[in-house]
Design a protein around this motif. Structure first.
Motif, PDB file in Angstrom:
ATOM      1  N   GLU A   1       0.851  -1.193   0.000  1.00  0.00           N
ATOM      2  CA  GLU A   1       0.000   0.000   0.000  1.00  0.00           C
ATOM      3  C   GLU A   1       0.885   1.241   0.000  1.00  0.00           C
ATOM      4  O   GLU A   1       1.719   1.427   0.885  1.00  0.00           O
ATOM      5  CB  GLU A   1      -0.902   0.003   1.236  1.00  0.00           C
ATOM      6  CG  GLU A   1      -2.006   1.033   1.189  1.00  0.00           C
ATOM      7  CD  GLU A   1      -3.047   0.721   0.112  1.00  0.00           C
ATOM      8  OE1 GLU A   1      -3.567   1.688  -0.477  1.00  0.00           O
ATOM      9  OE2 GLU A   1      -3.317  -0.472  -0.140  1.00  0.00           O
ATOM     10  N   PRO A   2       0.745   2.117  -1.006  1.00  0.00           N
ATOM     11  CA  PRO A   2       1.638   3.282  -1.098  1.00  0.00           C
ATOM     12  C   PRO A   2       1.366   4.327  -0.021  1.00  0.00           C
ATOM     13  O   PRO A   2       0.220   4.559   0.363  1.00  0.00           O
ATOM     14  CB  PRO A   2       1.334   3.844  -2.495  1.00  0.00           C
ATOM     15  CG  PRO A   2      -0.030   3.366  -2.821  1.00  0.00           C
ATOM     16  CD  PRO A   2      -0.184   2.037  -2.142  1.00  0.00           C
TER      17      PRO A   2
ATOM     18  N   PHE B   1      -0.021  -7.555  -8.111  1.00  0.00           N
ATOM     19  CA  PHE B   1       0.743  -8.032  -6.956  1.00  0.00           C
ATOM     20  C   PHE B   1       0.030  -7.800  -5.626  1.00  0.00           C
ATOM     21  O   PHE B   1       0.261  -8.527  -4.670  1.00  0.00           O
ATOM     22  CB  PHE B   1       2.115  -7.335  -6.917  1.00  0.00           C
ATOM     23  CG  PHE B   1       2.926  -7.536  -8.158  1.00  0.00           C
ATOM     24  CD1 PHE B   1       3.361  -8.796  -8.538  1.00  0.00           C
ATOM     25  CD2 PHE B   1       3.248  -6.452  -8.965  1.00  0.00           C
ATOM     26  CE1 PHE B   1       4.102  -8.981  -9.690  1.00  0.00           C
ATOM     27  CE2 PHE B   1       3.993  -6.629 -10.125  1.00  0.00           C
ATOM     28  CZ  PHE B   1       4.425  -7.899 -10.484  1.00  0.00           C
ATOM     29  N   HIS B   2      -0.802  -6.758  -5.568  1.00  0.00           N
ATOM     30  CA  HIS B   2      -1.408  -6.374  -4.300  1.00  0.00           C
ATOM     31  C   HIS B   2      -2.748  -5.695  -4.583  1.00  0.00           C
ATOM     32  O   HIS B   2      -2.854  -4.884  -5.500  1.00  0.00           O
ATOM     33  CB  HIS B   2      -0.471  -5.407  -3.551  1.00  0.00           C
ATOM     34  CG  HIS B   2      -0.953  -4.995  -2.203  1.00  0.00           C
ATOM     35  ND1 HIS B   2      -1.013  -5.871  -1.139  1.00  0.00           N
ATOM     36  CD2 HIS B   2      -1.409  -3.800  -1.737  1.00  0.00           C
ATOM     37  CE1 HIS B   2      -1.479  -5.228  -0.072  1.00  0.00           C
ATOM     38  NE2 HIS B   2      -1.735  -3.973  -0.416  1.00  0.00           N
ATOM     39  N   ILE B   3      -3.777  -6.040  -3.806  1.00  0.00           N
ATOM     40  CA  ILE B   3      -5.093  -5.426  -3.987  1.00  0.00           C
ATOM     41  C   ILE B   3      -5.053  -4.013  -3.415  1.00  0.00           C
ATOM     42  O   ILE B   3      -5.117  -3.809  -2.196  1.00  0.00           O
ATOM     43  CB  ILE B   3      -6.203  -6.251  -3.287  1.00  0.00           C
ATOM     44  CG1 ILE B   3      -6.175  -7.691  -3.778  1.00  0.00           C
ATOM     45  CG2 ILE B   3      -7.562  -5.612  -3.543  1.00  0.00           C
ATOM     46  CD1 ILE B   3      -6.420  -7.848  -5.257  1.00  0.00           C
ATOM     47  N   THR B   4      -4.897  -3.065  -4.278  1.00  0.00           N
ATOM     48  CA  THR B   4      -4.784  -1.681  -3.835  1.00  0.00           C
ATOM     49  C   THR B   4      -5.411  -0.751  -4.856  1.00  0.00           C
ATOM     50  O   THR B   4      -5.564  -1.103  -6.030  1.00  0.00           O
ATOM     51  CB  THR B   4      -3.303  -1.301  -3.602  1.00  0.00           C
ATOM     52  OG1 THR B   4      -3.209   0.021  -3.082  1.00  0.00           O
ATOM     53  CG2 THR B   4      -2.510  -1.397  -4.894  1.00  0.00           C
ATOM     54  N   TYR B   5      -5.770   0.461  -4.415  1.00  0.00           N
ATOM     55  CA  TYR B   5      -6.508   1.399  -5.253  1.00  0.00           C
ATOM     56  C   TYR B   5      -5.939   2.805  -5.071  1.00  0.00           C
ATOM     57  O   TYR B   5      -5.099   3.057  -4.210  1.00  0.00           O
ATOM     58  CB  TYR B   5      -8.001   1.391  -4.868  1.00  0.00           C
ATOM     59  CG  TYR B   5      -8.654   0.041  -4.943  1.00  0.00           C
ATOM     60  CD1 TYR B   5      -9.238  -0.392  -6.128  1.00  0.00           C
ATOM     61  CD2 TYR B   5      -8.683  -0.811  -3.843  1.00  0.00           C
ATOM     62  CE1 TYR B   5      -9.842  -1.642  -6.212  1.00  0.00           C
ATOM     63  CE2 TYR B   5      -9.277  -2.061  -3.914  1.00  0.00           C
ATOM     64  CZ  TYR B   5      -9.855  -2.469  -5.099  1.00  0.00           C
ATOM     65  OH  TYR B   5     -10.440  -3.701  -5.183  1.00  0.00           O
TER      66      TYR B   5
ATOM     67  N   ILE C   1     -10.200   8.294 -22.440  1.00  0.00           N
ATOM     68  CA  ILE C   1      -9.886   8.300 -21.016  1.00  0.00           C
ATOM     69  C   ILE C   1     -10.023   6.886 -20.467  1.00  0.00           C
ATOM     70  O   ILE C   1     -11.062   6.243 -20.627  1.00  0.00           O
ATOM     71  CB  ILE C   1     -10.804   9.258 -20.232  1.00  0.00           C
ATOM     72  CG1 ILE C   1     -10.554  10.705 -20.652  1.00  0.00           C
ATOM     73  CG2 ILE C   1     -10.588   9.111 -18.728  1.00  0.00           C
ATOM     74  CD1 ILE C   1     -11.407  11.723 -19.919  1.00  0.00           C
ATOM     75  N   CYS C   2      -8.957   6.407 -19.822  1.00  0.00           N
ATOM     76  CA  CYS C   2      -8.954   5.089 -19.191  1.00  0.00           C
ATOM     77  C   CYS C   2      -8.543   5.248 -17.732  1.00  0.00           C
ATOM     78  O   CYS C   2      -7.458   5.756 -17.439  1.00  0.00           O
ATOM     79  CB  CYS C   2      -7.973   4.145 -19.892  1.00  0.00           C
ATOM     80  SG  CYS C   2      -8.272   3.949 -21.664  1.00  0.00           S
ATOM     81  N   LEU C   3      -9.408   4.848 -16.814  1.00  0.00           N
ATOM     82  CA  LEU C   3      -9.169   5.000 -15.385  1.00  0.00           C
ATOM     83  C   LEU C   3      -9.362   3.652 -14.709  1.00  0.00           C
ATOM     84  O   LEU C   3     -10.425   3.044 -14.811  1.00  0.00           O
ATOM     85  CB  LEU C   3     -10.127   6.035 -14.777  1.00  0.00           C
ATOM     86  CG  LEU C   3     -10.073   7.453 -15.357  1.00  0.00           C
ATOM     87  CD1 LEU C   3     -11.166   8.325 -14.746  1.00  0.00           C
ATOM     88  CD2 LEU C   3      -8.705   8.078 -15.137  1.00  0.00           C
ATOM     89  N   GLY C   4      -8.328   3.184 -13.997  1.00  0.00           N
ATOM     90  CA  GLY C   4      -8.420   1.893 -13.322  1.00  0.00           C
ATOM     91  C   GLY C   4      -8.023   1.989 -11.872  1.00  0.00           C
ATOM     92  O   GLY C   4      -6.942   2.484 -11.547  1.00  0.00           O
TER      93      GLY C   4
END
Length: 639
Positions: A258-259, A290-294, A316-319
């Protein structure tokens, strides 16, 4: 017969015949070469002045490719899969005349490939290098990159699709000062965000006063595509400020943890995007690899601040924007009147309300992807289809999408690609496509749609319309059986890619049916398939491998099977068909459909078996003895 006339093309004057053949691609030239001795001789001759040489669907060895690449001062474009090549092939591949070079799967090459390109290909305009030095024992040094950038002074587009984060950072920015002033497009497979920031930050030069700022490196870049460790405010701001001509920006990250806020994107970072007003294509994707993060520090306010500067945006591409709600997404739709492509993935707060009044906008969407948007229902799709020009619709893993959505989708007469993996559709919904879009679809995926049975195949392929379908994914369908595949085979639809992995009821009968399938009477059995994925299908036994040998499936290039069926037979098949990539560890075959949304890279593979035939004739025919011995051993064990 009139005087001066000819009875066949091989009686034409050699110069005229050579002129005609130079208009063809390599595969077509090889298909002619195996039909007559005259054509074979002419093909060998024109290879010495052919301007383009493209072979990406097979991975030839040095011995096979050498006679196809003679000395040729006119060769301008070379595209090749280098999976079986290494540094010893460098002299064969690199020519001073090249202006475009595209080398995939260069894992067995070292950094020498980069330095040699810099010294041998001075006039190159476009360069793509994939997976360089990824094999253990191979290395790339910063000096290799320095020679590449310093030597290729005419370079306009550069794609380095490998990890360049291993280069020492204190030398990295200095090396890029050598890059061509004509460079407008840059793509990098992996680089750290800190390195990007340092590379593009305007700094004080070595012989300048403190108040004298050096211009940004790479000022001419218009298209930038990067995969990084973290997308951060600092990096986005540096890119937006330093690259004044930027029109196309794609950033993707895949955090391992998690950043922290200093290594993350926030509303402040979004506000800095498109400072110079030229951006038309934007993609910000947080991968869950690698990690479930948003992007937890971006909300509707950040989207609103960004949209103020993005009125001219076309794509526009947002993920991974989990805190953005309907208000933020609606702001994009109502602010960007020129938008034709919209991609949202992991939009956990995106609901039907976003598209409720889309008909009131001036949008003409052609590409829409809403993957992992689990709050969407059939109502959203009914509103969305007012965009009658839709060509691509990706609803994968939208679990509340059902048959009523397919009823609405059936009216989209221009739709080419429809991806429905993991949705709640049934055979009834598939039947809605029968008299509508099924005639225009090129790619259809229903992977993991648990309600589907053999009846969905009957609904799709009842022979009521001329089908263009080339790619079909039927993977992970527990109720799909050999009967469904028999129906598919009888339809004679020219499918080139068929995926049926993880189907427990699919067995040897399906393989035999596909092997016997003839699309055209004058073509070989199973002739259209070039990709067949049967990984972990419950009924596949050693018997299927008898039907995977030649002459069946002559154009097959990718095969997915379970290696535990019998490892010796799998290995023997791979050796028996050297141009067939046999995957038996469960890896996905081919490319992600999203990478080819507009279909611009769809190729005609009709002549690939002739290419294989010509190459093998040059090295001598292989026999089937080893394959047969492996099969015999397997059947002895079974008995």
């Amino acid at each position: 017969m009139e005087s001066g006339s000819v009875e066949s093309l091989d009686q034409l004057p050699p110069a005229l015949l050579a002129t005609i053949m130079t208009k063809l691609d390599i595969s077509s030239i090889c298909s002619l070469a195996v039909t007559a001795r005259t054509f074979n001789s002419c093909a060998s001759h024109i290879l010495s002045f052919l301007p383009n040489f493209h072979i990406l669907d097979i991975s030839p060895s040095t011995e096979l490719i050498r006679p196809l690449l003679p000395r040729n001062p006119f060769l301008q474009s070379l595209k090749l899969d280098c999976g079986q090549l290494n540094d010893s092939s460098i002299e064969l591949l690199l020519r001073p005349s090249l202006q475009e070079l595209c080398l995939h799967n260069c894992a067995d090459f070292s950094g020498k490939l980069l330095s040699e390109i810099g010294s041998r290909c001075k006039d190159i305009r476009s360069l793509f290098l994939g997976s360089v030095a990824e094999k253990r024992g191979r290395a790339i040094h910063i000096s290799d990159l320095e020679e590449l950038l310093g030597g290729c002074t005419q370079l306009e587009a550069l794609s380095l699709m490998f990890d360049i984060s291993l280069f020492l950072r204190h030398n990295f920015a200095r090396v890029w000062t050598l890059a061509s002033e004509k460079l407008t497009s840059l793509e990098i497979g992996y680089i750290s965000s800190v390195t990007v920031t340092e590379l593009l930050s305007p700094n004080v030069g070595p012989h300048q006063c403190p108040n004298q700022i050096r211009p940004s490196i790479l000022p001419g870049i218009q298209k930038l595509l990067l995969s990084v460790d973290y997308i951060t405010d600092t990096m986005v701001g540096t890119i937006s400020k330093g690259l004044v001509l930027l029109t196309h920006l794609e950033l993707r990250d895949a955090p391992l943890i998690e950043p922290r806020i200093t290594f993350d994107l926030t509303n402040s970072g979004l506000q800095q995007i498109n400072q110079h007003g030229k951006l038309k294509h934007l993609s910000l994707i947080r991968s869950q690899e690698f990690h479930i993060t948003y992007f937890k520090r971006v909300n509707d306010l950040g989207i609103l601040l960004m949209a103020d500067k993005c009125a001219n945006m076309e794509s526009i591409c947002l993920g991974g924007f989990c805190r953005v709600t309907d208000s933020g997404f609606k702001t994009i739709l109502h602010s960007c009147s020129r938008l034709y492509k919209l991609k949202v993935s992991h939009g956990s707060q995106l609901t039907d309300l976003v598209f409720h009044d889309i008909a009131a906008t001036s949008l003409s969407l052609t590409h829409v992807s809403l993957r992992w948007c689990n709050l969407l229902t059939n109502h959203a799709i009914r509103s969305l289809v007012c965009n009658m020009g839709l060509k691509v619709l990706d609803l994968r893993d939208c679990r509340n999408i059902g048959d009523e959505a397919l009823r609405a989708i059936g009216s989209l007469c221009k739709l080419k690609m429809l991806l429905l993996d993991g949705t709640d559709i049934s055979d009834v919904g598939i039947a809605y496509l029968q008299h509508g879009i099924i005639g225009s679809l090129v790619s259809l995926s229903v992977r993991g749609c648990k309600k589907l049975t053999d009846k969905c195949i009957s609904a799709l392929f009842d022979g009521s319309s001329k089908l263009q379908l080339e790619e079909l994914d039927l993977s992970n369908l527990p109720n799909l059986s050999d009967n469904g595949v028999l129906t598919l085979a009888r339809s004679r639809v020219p499918i080139s890619e068929l995926r049926m992995r993880q189907c427990p009821l699919i067995g040897d009968t399906s393989v035999m049916a596909l092997a016997s399938m003839q699309v055209d009477d004058d073509r070989g059995h199973g002739s259209s398939l070039r990709l067949l994925d049967l990984y972990n299908c419950g009924g596949i036994t050693q018997l299927s491998f008898r039907w995977l040998k030649k002459p069946y499936f002559p154009r097959l290039r990718w095969l997915g099977v379970t290696g535990s069926v019998n490892r010796d037979i799998v290995d023997a098949l791979a050796r028996n068909r050297p141009f067939l990539h046999v995957a038996c560890r469960g890896e996905e075959l081919g490319t992600d459909p999203w990478n080819d949304l507009d279909g611009s890279d769809m190729h005609d593979y009709e002549e690939l078996d002739e290419l294989e035939q010509w190459l093998q004739e040059r090295e001598g025919e292989s026999d089937d003895e080893e394959m047969e011995d492996a099969e015999d051993d397997a059947f002895v064990v079974m008995e």
